[in-house]
Write an enzyme that holds these catalytic residues in place. Sequence first.
Site, short mmCIF file in Angstrom:
data_model
loop_
_atom_site.label_atom_id
_atom_site.label_comp_id
_atom_site.label_asym_id
_atom_site.label_seq_id
_atom_site.Cartn_x
_atom_site.Cartn_y
_atom_site.Cartn_z
N HIS A 26 43.75 48.80 49.66
CA HIS A 26 42.91 48.59 50.94
C HIS A 26 41.94 47.46 50.83
CE1 HIS A 26 39.33 50.22 49.19
NE2 HIS A 26 39.74 50.95 48.47
N CYS B 195 40.84 52.55 43.49
CA CYS B 195 41.57 52.06 44.21
C CYS B 195 41.91 50.56 44.23
CB CYS B 195 41.24 52.21 45.88
SG CYS B 195 41.55 53.92 46.28
#
Length: 304
Positions: free
Chosen positions: A191, A207
């Site tokens: 992301h 992440c």
Amino acid sequence: MSKGFKASLVVGLMLACQSAMAVIYPLPPANSRLVGEDRHYKVPEGKHTLEEIASKFQLGLSNMLEANPGVDPFLPTPGSTLIVPHRLILPDAPREGIVINVAEMRLYYYPKGKKIVQVLPIGIGQLGTDTPENWVTKVQRKRANPTWTPTAKMRKEYAAKGEILPPVWPAGPDNPMGLYALYIGNLYAIHGTNASFGIGLRVSHGCVRLREDDIEMLFNSVPVGTRVQFVNQPIKATAEPDGSRLLEVHQPLSRSVEEFESNEPAVLSLSRDIGRFVAHAETDSFVLKRLLEDRTGIVTRINP
């Protein structure tokens, strides 16, 4: 095609594509894993952080720090010359989909049907909330304008610092996940970010984090179902068709708080394949020793 023409073509393609939010390399033949050329950059007058320079050349902060040991990350000396490490050895993994090498904090994307690889710098998980290191998965879904749902543990950690997180952080430019997300499992995503720093650092909760323009490009290019492989390869090697034997050595990821805070270099383990590679009769032991100690991420020949 001559070697000089090939080199010019590679450098030209790299320069042409930097404005397209990715450094793009033509794929080498199957018996080669070497791409690109290093560059040099003279720091201009004025105040310029190393992060700004890294962003200009599509690199993470750690890539520039490794290649330029001793440089001041907050104020590189104007007039000094920095190495821009754009000569790379492809990770030891299939040239398919997305390959993420957490050790060098780079993402490699091999678009299907195209003989190129796009390379993007990334931020990864903090110590204790590590990004996966040996995992094959796929892009399960994509979402523009994602929301962020902090875990109970995250909310507790932030509350201890006096910051109260909402149960769900709404979509928008202030969202820590940025404006685009590729979900690759129940707990992980590739992301964006609402911060202007952290690419090339261990900053996330596990992440994979990219700069705003980079995640937008990846979001628009990568289909759902694309293969994603995580590897942890601080040392990459290749025996090239011209006889050169090359090594690219990065600082390994710290495994403990003690190791992270220590002034001693982290232990660098050689995999079985790398051990066999460097045990070759032609290896220059002095060059090898220097590479394993310096860990600059610069591709270097280890045979005469």
